[in-house]
Design a protein around this motif. Structure first.
Motif, short mmCIF file in Angstrom:
data_model
loop_
_atom_site.label_atom_id
_atom_site.label_comp_id
_atom_site.label_asym_id
_atom_site.label_seq_id
_atom_site.Cartn_x
_atom_site.Cartn_y
_atom_site.Cartn_z
N VAL A 1 0.33 -0.81 -0.42
CA VAL A 1 -0.12 -0.32 0.28
C VAL A 1 1.20 0.92 0.04
O VAL A 1 0.40 1.99 -0.97
CB VAL A 1 -1.28 0.07 1.35
CG1 VAL A 1 -1.48 0.95 1.42
CG2 VAL A 1 -2.06 -0.90 1.24
N LEU A 2 2.02 1.22 0.74
CA LEU A 2 3.19 2.43 0.76
C LEU A 2 3.57 2.74 -0.80
O LEU A 2 3.47 3.81 -1.17
CB LEU A 2 3.86 2.29 1.64
CG LEU A 2 3.29 2.46 3.26
CD1 LEU A 2 4.37 1.97 3.77
CD2 LEU A 2 2.78 3.88 3.98
N ALA B 1 2.21 1.68 -3.60
CA ALA B 1 1.16 2.20 -4.27
C ALA B 1 0.95 3.75 -4.37
O ALA B 1 0.36 4.27 -5.40
CB ALA B 1 0.09 1.41 -4.19
N VAL B 2 0.74 4.22 -3.52
CA VAL B 2 0.42 5.48 -2.44
C VAL B 2 1.49 6.97 -2.94
O VAL B 2 1.06 7.77 -2.40
CB VAL B 2 -0.49 5.84 -1.72
CG1 VAL B 2 -1.87 4.72 -1.58
CG2 VAL B 2 0.13 5.42 -0.45
N ALA B 3 2.49 6.19 -2.40
CA ALA B 3 4.07 6.80 -2.40
C ALA B 3 4.24 7.77 -3.90
O ALA B 3 3.65 7.02 -4.48
CB ALA B 3 4.94 6.52 -1.88
N PRO B 4 4.59 9.01 -3.61
CA PRO B 4 4.71 10.14 -4.73
C PRO B 4 5.71 9.61 -5.11
O PRO B 4 6.99 8.75 -4.72
CB PRO B 4 5.21 11.10 -4.32
CG PRO B 4 4.31 11.40 -2.83
CD PRO B 4 3.86 10.14 -2.20
N ASP B 5 5.67 9.40 -6.36
CA ASP B 5 7.34 9.15 -7.38
C ASP B 5 8.58 9.87 -6.50
O ASP B 5 8.74 10.66 -6.43
CB ASP B 5 7.51 9.28 -7.94
CG ASP B 5 6.51 9.92 -9.43
OD1 ASP B 5 6.11 8.34 -9.20
OD2 ASP B 5 5.95 10.41 -11.14
#
Length: 55
Positions: A45-46, A48-52
């Protein structure tokens, strides 16, 4: 008791049950394994949701 891992998550089957019932059985029989799988899903999940480049 198969616990297939993939890039998309974890699927659990135990004693012919799936879903929450299987997680319940698995958590009673193998609590450490359940915590490792929860940590694995949290990492997915981290990622998947972390910005580039944030991680």
């Amino acid at each position: 008791m198969p616990v297939p891992l993939s890039l998309f998550g974890v699927r659990v089957r135990s004693d012919g049950r799936t879903g929450r019932a299987a997680w319940r059985v698995l958590s009673q029989e193998h609590p450490v394994l359940v915590w490792l799988l929860v940590g694995y899903c949290a990492c997915l999940v981290l990622l998947a949701v972390a910005p580039d480049g944030a991680l």
